[in-house]
Design a protein around this motif. Structure first.
Motif, PDB file in Angstrom:
ATOM      1  N   PRO A 123     106.018  15.539  59.041  1.00  0.00           N
ATOM      2  CA  PRO A 123     104.640  15.613  58.542  1.00  0.00           C
ATOM      3  C   PRO A 123     103.839  14.342  58.789  1.00  0.00           C
ATOM      4  O   PRO A 123     102.623  14.391  59.012  1.00  0.00           O
ATOM      5  CB  PRO A 123     104.826  15.883  57.040  1.00  0.00           C
ATOM      6  N   ILE A 124     104.514  13.181  58.766  1.00  0.00           N
ATOM      7  CA  ILE A 124     103.811  11.922  59.026  1.00  0.00           C
ATOM      8  C   ILE A 124     103.342  11.873  60.479  1.00  0.00           C
ATOM      9  O   ILE A 124     102.206  11.464  60.771  1.00  0.00           O
ATOM     10  CB  ILE A 124     104.737  10.730  58.711  1.00  0.00           C
ATOM     11  N   LEU A 125     104.218  12.284  61.403  1.00  0.00           N
ATOM     12  CA  LEU A 125     103.835  12.322  62.815  1.00  0.00           C
ATOM     13  C   LEU A 125     102.673  13.281  63.033  1.00  0.00           C
ATOM     14  O   LEU A 125     101.726  12.968  63.783  1.00  0.00           O
ATOM     15  CB  LEU A 125     105.034  12.750  63.663  1.00  0.00           C
ATOM     16  N   LEU A 126     102.737  14.426  62.401  1.00  0.00           N
ATOM     17  CA  LEU A 126     101.687  15.416  62.566  1.00  0.00           C
ATOM     18  C   LEU A 126     100.353  14.887  62.069  1.00  0.00           C
ATOM     19  O   LEU A 126      99.305  15.169  62.658  1.00  0.00           O
ATOM     20  CB  LEU A 126     102.064  16.703  61.824  1.00  0.00           C
ATOM     21  N   PHE A 127     100.364  14.095  61.010  1.00  0.00           N
ATOM     22  CA  PHE A 127      99.121  13.561  60.445  1.00  0.00           C
ATOM     23  C   PHE A 127      98.543  12.451  61.318  1.00  0.00           C
ATOM     24  O   PHE A 127      97.376  12.491  61.715  1.00  0.00           O
ATOM     25  CB  PHE A 127      99.383  13.038  59.027  1.00  0.00           C
ATOM     26  N   LEU A 131      94.952  11.645  63.949  1.00  0.00           N
ATOM     27  CA  LEU A 131      93.964  10.845  63.230  1.00  0.00           C
ATOM     28  C   LEU A 131      93.173   9.999  64.220  1.00  0.00           C
ATOM     29  O   LEU A 131      93.744   9.309  65.059  1.00  0.00           O
ATOM     30  CB  LEU A 131      94.657   9.950  62.209  1.00  0.00           C
ATOM     31  N   SER A 132      91.850  10.051  64.139  1.00  0.00           N
ATOM     32  CA  SER A 132      90.989   9.309  65.062  1.00  0.00           C
ATOM     33  C   SER A 132      91.097   7.805  64.813  1.00  0.00           C
ATOM     34  O   SER A 132      91.073   7.344  63.661  1.00  0.00           O
ATOM     35  CB  SER A 132      89.539   9.762  64.892  1.00  0.00           C
ATOM     36  N   LEU A 133      91.204   7.054  65.890  1.00  0.00           N
ATOM     37  CA  LEU A 133      91.269   5.601  65.769  1.00  0.00           C
ATOM     38  C   LEU A 133      89.964   5.032  65.225  1.00  0.00           C
ATOM     39  O   LEU A 133      89.973   4.063  64.465  1.00  0.00           O
ATOM     40  CB  LEU A 133      91.586   4.988  67.136  1.00  0.00           C
ATOM     41  N   LEU A 134      88.839   5.611  65.615  1.00  0.00           N
ATOM     42  CA  LEU A 134      87.545   5.098  65.159  1.00  0.00           C
ATOM     43  C   LEU A 134      87.429   5.155  63.642  1.00  0.00           C
ATOM     44  O   LEU A 134      86.748   4.321  63.028  1.00  0.00           O
ATOM     45  CB  LEU A 134      86.410   5.898  65.806  1.00  0.00           C
ATOM     46  N   ALA A 135      88.085   6.132  63.039  1.00  0.00           N
ATOM     47  CA  ALA A 135      88.032   6.236  61.579  1.00  0.00           C
ATOM     48  C   ALA A 135      88.793   5.102  60.910  1.00  0.00           C
ATOM     49  O   ALA A 135      88.538   4.792  59.736  1.00  0.00           O
ATOM     50  CB  ALA A 135      88.594   7.577  61.126  1.00  0.00           C
ATOM     51  N   LEU A 136      89.736   4.482  61.640  1.00  0.00           N
ATOM     52  CA  LEU A 136      90.549   3.422  61.063  1.00  0.00           C
ATOM     53  C   LEU A 136      90.025   2.024  61.361  1.00  0.00           C
ATOM     54  O   LEU A 136      90.567   1.049  60.830  1.00  0.00           O
ATOM     55  CB  LEU A 136      91.989   3.538  61.585  1.00  0.00           C
ATOM     56  N   LEU A 137      89.012   1.898  62.210  1.00  0.00           N
ATOM     57  CA  LEU A 137      88.475   0.574  62.538  1.00  0.00           C
ATOM     58  C   LEU A 137      88.054  -0.192  61.288  1.00  0.00           C
ATOM     59  O   LEU A 137      88.382  -1.382  61.152  1.00  0.00           O
ATOM     60  CB  LEU A 137      87.311   0.709  63.514  1.00  0.00           C
ATOM     61  N   PRO A 138      87.310   0.418  60.363  1.00  0.00           N
ATOM     62  CA  PRO A 138      86.945  -0.342  59.154  1.00  0.00           C
ATOM     63  C   PRO A 138      88.154  -0.810  58.359  1.00  0.00           C
ATOM     64  O   PRO A 138      88.122  -1.880  57.737  1.00  0.00           O
ATOM     65  CB  PRO A 138      86.093   0.658  58.353  1.00  0.00           C
ATOM     66  N   VAL A 139      89.229  -0.037  58.359  1.00  0.00           N
ATOM     67  CA  VAL A 139      90.434  -0.415  57.617  1.00  0.00           C
ATOM     68  C   VAL A 139      91.037  -1.688  58.214  1.00  0.00           C
ATOM     69  O   VAL A 139      91.406  -2.625  57.487  1.00  0.00           O
ATOM     70  CB  VAL A 139      91.455   0.730  57.625  1.00  0.00           C
ATOM     71  N   PHE A 140      91.145  -1.743  59.541  1.00  0.00           N
ATOM     72  CA  PHE A 140      91.685  -2.940  60.193  1.00  0.00           C
ATOM     73  C   PHE A 140      90.794  -4.145  59.952  1.00  0.00           C
ATOM     74  O   PHE A 140      91.288  -5.265  59.747  1.00  0.00           O
ATOM     75  CB  PHE A 140      91.836  -2.689  61.698  1.00  0.00           C
ATOM     76  N   VAL A 141      89.492  -3.945  59.970  1.00  0.00           N
ATOM     77  CA  VAL A 141      88.564  -5.056  59.749  1.00  0.00           C
ATOM     78  C   VAL A 141      88.684  -5.568  58.319  1.00  0.00           C
ATOM     79  O   VAL A 141      88.669  -6.781  58.071  1.00  0.00           O
ATOM     80  CB  VAL A 141      87.117  -4.620  60.056  1.00  0.00           C
ATOM     81  N   VAL A 142      88.827  -4.664  57.356  1.00  0.00           N
ATOM     82  CA  VAL A 142      88.945  -5.069  55.948  1.00  0.00           C
ATOM     83  C   VAL A 142      90.218  -5.889  55.727  1.00  0.00           C
ATOM     84  O   VAL A 142      90.205  -6.918  55.032  1.00  0.00           O
ATOM     85  CB  VAL A 142      88.927  -3.829  55.037  1.00  0.00           C
ATOM     86  N   TRP A 161     101.767   5.376  68.661  1.00  0.00           N
ATOM     87  CA  TRP A 161     102.039   6.771  68.339  1.00  0.00           C
ATOM     88  C   TRP A 161     102.409   7.620  69.546  1.00  0.00           C
ATOM     89  O   TRP A 161     103.352   8.432  69.458  1.00  0.00           O
ATOM     90  CB  TRP A 161     100.862   7.369  67.574  1.00  0.00           C
ATOM     91  N   PRO A 162     101.743   7.492  70.700  1.00  0.00           N
ATOM     92  CA  PRO A 162     102.222   8.283  71.849  1.00  0.00           C
ATOM     93  C   PRO A 162     103.651   7.940  72.255  1.00  0.00           C
ATOM     94  O   PRO A 162     104.438   8.829  72.582  1.00  0.00           O
ATOM     95  CB  PRO A 162     101.226   7.928  72.963  1.00  0.00           C
ATOM     96  N   ILE A 163     103.984   6.651  72.210  1.00  0.00           N
ATOM     97  CA  ILE A 163     105.341   6.243  72.590  1.00  0.00           C
ATOM     98  C   ILE A 163     106.350   6.735  71.561  1.00  0.00           C
ATOM     99  O   ILE A 163     107.409   7.287  71.906  1.00  0.00           O
ATOM    100  CB  ILE A 163     105.412   4.705  72.727  1.00  0.00           C
ATOM    101  N   PHE A 164     106.036   6.558  70.294  1.00  0.00           N
ATOM    102  CA  PHE A 164     106.955   6.949  69.222  1.00  0.00           C
ATOM    103  C   PHE A 164     107.194   8.454  69.205  1.00  0.00           C
ATOM    104  O   PHE A 164     108.339   8.918  69.124  1.00  0.00           O
ATOM    105  CB  PHE A 164     106.375   6.478  67.889  1.00  0.00           C
ATOM    106  N   VAL A 165     106.127   9.232  69.307  1.00  0.00           N
ATOM    107  CA  VAL A 165     106.252  10.694  69.271  1.00  0.00           C
ATOM    108  C   VAL A 165     107.087  11.193  70.448  1.00  0.00           C
ATOM    109  O   VAL A 165     107.979  12.039  70.294  1.00  0.00           O
ATOM    110  CB  VAL A 165     104.861  11.345  69.259  1.00  0.00           C
ATOM    111  N   ASN A 166     106.811  10.671  71.650  1.00  0.00           N
ATOM    112  CA  ASN A 166     107.568  11.104  72.823  1.00  0.00           C
ATOM    113  C   ASN A 166     109.019  10.660  72.748  1.00  0.00           C
ATOM    114  O   ASN A 166     109.920  11.380  73.186  1.00  0.00           O
ATOM    115  CB  ASN A 166     106.926  10.573  74.102  1.00  0.00           C
ATOM    116  N   ALA A 167     109.254   9.464  72.204  1.00  0.00           N
ATOM    117  CA  ALA A 167     110.634   8.988  72.093  1.00  0.00           C
ATOM    118  C   ALA A 167     111.426   9.842  71.117  1.00  0.00           C
ATOM    119  O   ALA A 167     112.592  10.181  71.377  1.00  0.00           O
ATOM    120  CB  ALA A 167     110.642   7.526  71.651  1.00  0.00           C
ATOM    121  N   VAL A 168     110.826  10.196  69.997  1.00  0.00           N
ATOM    122  CA  VAL A 168     111.517  11.053  69.025  1.00  0.00           C
ATOM    123  C   VAL A 168     111.852  12.406  69.654  1.00  0.00           C
ATOM    124  O   VAL A 168     112.975  12.909  69.542  1.00  0.00           O
ATOM    125  CB  VAL A 168     110.645  11.249  67.763  1.00  0.00           C
ATOM    126  N   GLY A 169     110.869  13.013  70.327  1.00  0.00           N
ATOM    127  CA  GLY A 169     111.114  14.306  70.947  1.00  0.00           C
ATOM    128  C   GLY A 169     112.110  14.237  72.089  1.00  0.00           C
ATOM    129  O   GLY A 169     112.915  15.153  72.283  1.00  0.00           O
TER     130      GLY A 169
END
Length: 283
Positions: A123-127, A131-142, A161-169
């Motif tokens: 479920p964590i991978l699926l979420f 998730l859009s990176l642009l939505a997380l930009l303010p979080v990284f800045v904060v 995430w692309p590397i992790f997801v492909n490695a798990v699969g």
């Protein structure tokens, strides 16, 4: 009584007689066809680009011609105004990609090797993979501010995430028959992991690595637009704010050329590391 024999008939079908033998492929096109078609397509694109501006369809204030863009690109490299902005971006992208590569493959192998962990992380991978990176930009800045730490962290996040997801699969999808055959021959866990699991998983991991490499500069430009003193994203943004249209598109051109170079390096690495399977899949 004498019998009358009919003349022998030609049993070959008329359609079969008219079928011409297949033509031999043109050796020149077979060798250089991809390059030739690519050059023609690029020429048509540049011609259309020039016509859109020259005909007045698009205001030159918003889109420069290919000639003006190329001139601004060469001048930017010659006077150092473009080169000095590209190098900091390359350093950030390479560092962030390297961190994501080590973390993504390492954690992906661990999670992919343990079925229970795969189920827990699903479920964590699926979420996070959606998730859009642009939505997380303010979080990284904060959390990290607008300095180098936040820019590198954004690149790490986009590449991880692309590397992790492909490695798990890839690790979880290794054929059971290979593992059973190795166990039957008396191979231990360490040998199976290093000589069976990893070689079989590498071809499936590489698509994620190539995607992550392209994500590195895409995420970096977004991170640099948040703030900073140097970088290709800052160069493009400053040129746009000053209505220096040729310089803006010269920065975009530099970014695209870097992407092509990175893709070529990744393709060469994949060709080298997965060469063993070509003899199995190609006749």
């Amino acid at each position: 009584m004498a019998t009358i024999t009919e003349p022998a008939r030609d049993t070959a079908a008329p359609d079969e007689e008219r079928i011409a033998p297949p033509r031999a492929p043109n050796p020149f096109l077979a060798k250089y066809g991809r390059l030739l078609y690519g050059a023609v397509g690029l020429g048509l694109f540049l011609l259309l680009w020039w016509w859109v501006v020259a005909s007045g369809t698009v205001n030159p204030l918003y889109l420069s011609t290919p000639q003006e863009t190329a001139r601004a690109f060469v001048d930017g490299l010659a006077d150092g105004s473009l080169g000095t902005e590209v190098w900091p971006s390359v350093q950030r992208a390479v560092l962030g990609f390297a961190i994501a590569l080590v973390a993504g493959i390492g954690l992906g192998i661990v999670v992919g090797s343990v079925p229970v962990l795969r189920k827990l992380f699903e479920p964590i991978l699926l979420f996070f993979r959606n998730l859009s990176l642009l939505a997380l930009l303010p979080v990284f800045v904060v959390f990290l501010g607008i300095g180098e730490e936040s820019k590198i962290a954004i690149v790490v996040w986009a590449c991880f995430w692309p590397i992790f997801v492909n490695a798990v699969g890839a690790v979880g999808g290794v054929e059971r028959i290979l593992l059973n055959a190795a166990r039957t021959l008396g191979a231990g866990r360490g040998y199976i992991f290093t000589r069976v699991v990893l070689p079989a998983a590498i071809p499936a991991i590489f698509p994620g690595i190539r995607l992550a490499a392209s994500n590195a500069f895409t995420a970096l430009v977004a991170a640099e637009l948040v703030g900073g003193a140097h970088g290709i994203g800052i160069y493009i943004n400053n040129a746009a704010l000053r209505y220096q249209t040729p310089q803006m598109y010269a920065g975009i051109l530099a970014l695209g050329l870097i992407g092509i170079l990175v893709n070529g390096v990744m393709a060469a690495a994949e060709w080298r590391l997965t060469g063993w399977q070509r003899g199995l899949t190609n006749k």
